[in-house]
Design a protein around this motif. Structure first.
Motif, PDB file in Angstrom:
ATOM      1  N   TRP A  31     -74.353  56.615 171.280  1.00  0.00           N
ATOM      2  CA  TRP A  31     -74.248  55.147 171.347  1.00  0.00           C
ATOM      3  C   TRP A  31     -73.109  54.773 172.290  1.00  0.00           C
ATOM      4  O   TRP A  31     -73.241  53.951 173.178  1.00  0.00           O
ATOM      5  CB  TRP A  31     -73.969  54.579 169.943  1.00  0.00           C
ATOM      6  CG  TRP A  31     -74.089  53.097 169.849  1.00  0.00           C
ATOM      7  CD1 TRP A  31     -75.172  52.393 169.393  1.00  0.00           C
ATOM      8  CD2 TRP A  31     -73.108  52.120 170.239  1.00  0.00           C
ATOM      9  NE1 TRP A  31     -74.926  51.041 169.481  1.00  0.00           N
ATOM     10  CE2 TRP A  31     -73.665  50.848 169.995  1.00  0.00           C
ATOM     11  CE3 TRP A  31     -71.825  52.178 170.770  1.00  0.00           C
ATOM     12  CZ2 TRP A  31     -73.003  49.656 170.254  1.00  0.00           C
ATOM     13  CZ3 TRP A  31     -71.146  50.998 171.037  1.00  0.00           C
ATOM     14  CH2 TRP A  31     -71.721  49.759 170.786  1.00  0.00           C
ATOM     15  N   ARG A 106     -67.187  45.812 168.220  1.00  0.00           N
ATOM     16  CA  ARG A 106     -66.507  45.776 166.918  1.00  0.00           C
ATOM     17  C   ARG A 106     -65.518  44.613 166.876  1.00  0.00           C
ATOM     18  O   ARG A 106     -64.974  44.231 167.907  1.00  0.00           O
ATOM     19  CB  ARG A 106     -65.746  47.088 166.665  1.00  0.00           C
ATOM     20  CG  ARG A 106     -66.640  48.318 166.636  1.00  0.00           C
ATOM     21  CD  ARG A 106     -65.837  49.569 166.289  1.00  0.00           C
ATOM     22  NE  ARG A 106     -66.664  50.781 166.398  1.00  0.00           N
ATOM     23  CZ  ARG A 106     -66.209  52.011 166.191  1.00  0.00           C
ATOM     24  NH1 ARG A 106     -64.934  52.186 165.865  1.00  0.00           N
ATOM     25  NH2 ARG A 106     -66.988  53.061 166.316  1.00  0.00           N
ATOM     26  N   PHE A 124     -73.187  44.239 161.550  1.00  0.00           N
ATOM     27  CA  PHE A 124     -73.236  45.554 160.891  1.00  0.00           C
ATOM     28  C   PHE A 124     -73.639  45.439 159.415  1.00  0.00           C
ATOM     29  O   PHE A 124     -74.289  46.334 158.872  1.00  0.00           O
ATOM     30  CB  PHE A 124     -71.874  46.249 160.996  1.00  0.00           C
ATOM     31  CG  PHE A 124     -71.402  46.470 162.408  1.00  0.00           C
ATOM     32  CD1 PHE A 124     -70.125  46.100 162.801  1.00  0.00           C
ATOM     33  CD2 PHE A 124     -72.243  47.054 163.341  1.00  0.00           C
ATOM     34  CE1 PHE A 124     -69.689  46.310 164.108  1.00  0.00           C
ATOM     35  CE2 PHE A 124     -71.820  47.263 164.656  1.00  0.00           C
ATOM     36  CZ  PHE A 124     -70.538  46.891 165.026  1.00  0.00           C
TER      37      PHE A 124
HETATM   38  C1  GZL Z   1     -71.613  50.247 166.566  1.00  0.00           C
HETATM   39  C2  GZL Z   1     -70.591  51.171 167.194  1.00  0.00           C
HETATM   40  C3  GZL Z   1     -70.620  52.496 166.509  1.00  0.00           C
HETATM   41  C4  GZL Z   1     -71.959  53.207 166.626  1.00  0.00           C
HETATM   42  C5  GZL Z   1     -71.501  54.618 166.678  1.00  0.00           C
HETATM   43  O1  GZL Z   1     -71.651  49.046 167.263  1.00  0.00           O
HETATM   44  O2  GZL Z   1     -69.297  50.620 167.087  1.00  0.00           O
HETATM   45  O3  GZL Z   1     -69.652  53.342 167.133  1.00  0.00           O
HETATM   46  O4  GZL Z   1     -72.816  52.959 165.550  1.00  0.00           O
HETATM   47  C6  GZL Z   1     -70.331  54.487 167.639  1.00  0.00           C
HETATM   48  O5  GZL Z   1     -72.454  55.526 167.161  1.00  0.00           O
HETATM   49  O6  GZL Z   1     -69.561  55.623 167.636  1.00  0.00           O
END
Ligand code: GZL
Length: 308
Positions: A31, A106, A124
């Motif tokens: 990702w 995030r 999330f």
């Molecule tokens: C999600 C991201 C997460 C993914 C992981 O937006 O922050 O971090 O789900 C990555 O694969 O390491």
């Protein structure tokens, strides 16, 4: 009288290139590398000068990178905060330097919301709910108990906190579901395998379900399950999140039951937001990525269409 054109006015002031400082978490998962690729290619397409820093999943490296962007007087700072807390001070320094900050992927947990102009990324908690709903449906004929082991993402990160919260919100409706073990695999394949080995040693055949907060940990766990002589996706139902290529490959091999999509393709949206911020245009405080869910039954059909 004949008008004389003022000589030498440049046809148009050469547009000063926008400079964006981006602090990336690391390269811990498929990702993340797809996310980095999206940001780099979108910056090139947008004609934005990108200063890119990889923090190797360490918060202090992200703080250092942001400080250096401030010192270089970049036009905009963007970053994906590895954990939710501990960024307040450096965000205040960016604000004092009048450099707008955009959050991607995030979120940060700060009281003063003026410390960042926009946050774009997935919901999330909803991803966790989707995982929970899929499991409730899958197990509706089971009397129980349904023993679940959970591989959490990076401790303190928004995805780990919210994916756990959303999943538990759904499964708590039925007491047959029990999370018997829960530990972080830090979003990596290696750690996911290591922790799953420990789960298998501790719980053995009593494990019915694995809930992994990302595909990389699920893929590591699949190796541990096979090495323990068990059949992944049959002896142990496996649910994960991201829907990266590796997850589709595992589903097509019949080793993963479902992956909830979490799109890393934030580059174009980020560059548009950067341009708007520099132009003084309003930017939404929250931009949520639209995403679905892919059970193994549709993997082969969907795989050719996947962009990451
Ligand atoms: C999600 C991201 C997460 C993914 C992981 O937006 O922050 O971090 O789900 C990555 O694969 O390491």
């Amino acid at each position: 009288a004949a008008f004389t054109l003022a000589a030498g006015i440049p046809r148009a002031f050469a547009q000063k290139k926008i400079v964006l400082g981006f602090s990336q978490i690391g390269a811990e998962s498929e990702w993340r590398t797809a996310n980095t690729e999206s940001i780099k290619s979108a910056a090139k397409d947008a004609g934005i000068e990108l200063k890119f820093a990889d923090a190797q999943q360490k918060q202090e490296n992200q703080i250092k990178a942001i400080r250096s962007f401030i010192a270089q007087k970049v036009d905009v700072i963007a970053f994906s905060p590895v954990v939710e807390t501990g960024f307040e001070t450096v965000l205040r320094e960016a604000k004092a330097a009048k450099i707008p900050v955009i959050l991607t992927d995030r979120a940060v947990n700060v009281k003063d919301q003026s410390l960042w102009v926009s946050f774009m990324g997935s919901d999330f908690t909803e991803e966790g709910r989707k995982a929970g709903r899929w499991l409730v449906e899958k197990m509706k004929a089971e009397k129980g108990p349904v023993n679940i082991v959970e591989l959490q993402g990076t401790v303190g990160s928004a995805p780990a906190i919210d994916r756990k919260k959303g999943f538990e919100e759904i499964i708590k409706a039925d007491p047959k579901f029990k999370i018997v073990r829960s530990q972080t695999g830090d979003f990596t394949r290696a750690k996911g395998k290591e922790v799953m080995e420990a789960f298998l040693k501790a719980e053995g055949k009593k494990i019915n379900v694995l809930y992994a907060h990302n595909d990389d940990m699920a893929i590591g766990a699949i190796q541990a399950i096979e090495e323990a002589g068990l059949k992944p996706a049959k002896d142990i139902v496996i649910i994960s999140i991201d829907a990266v290529k590796g997850a589709f490959e595992a589903m097509m091999q019949g080793k993963l039951n479902v992956s909830v999509e979490c799109s890393p393709l934030l580059g174009p949206q980020l560059m548009q937001a950067v341009k708007d911020v520099v132009a003084g245009k309003p930017v939404p405080k929250r931009i949520v990525t639209e995403e679905g869910i892919f059970p193994m039954e549709v993997a082969a059909k969907e795989f050719p269409k996947r962009k990451y």
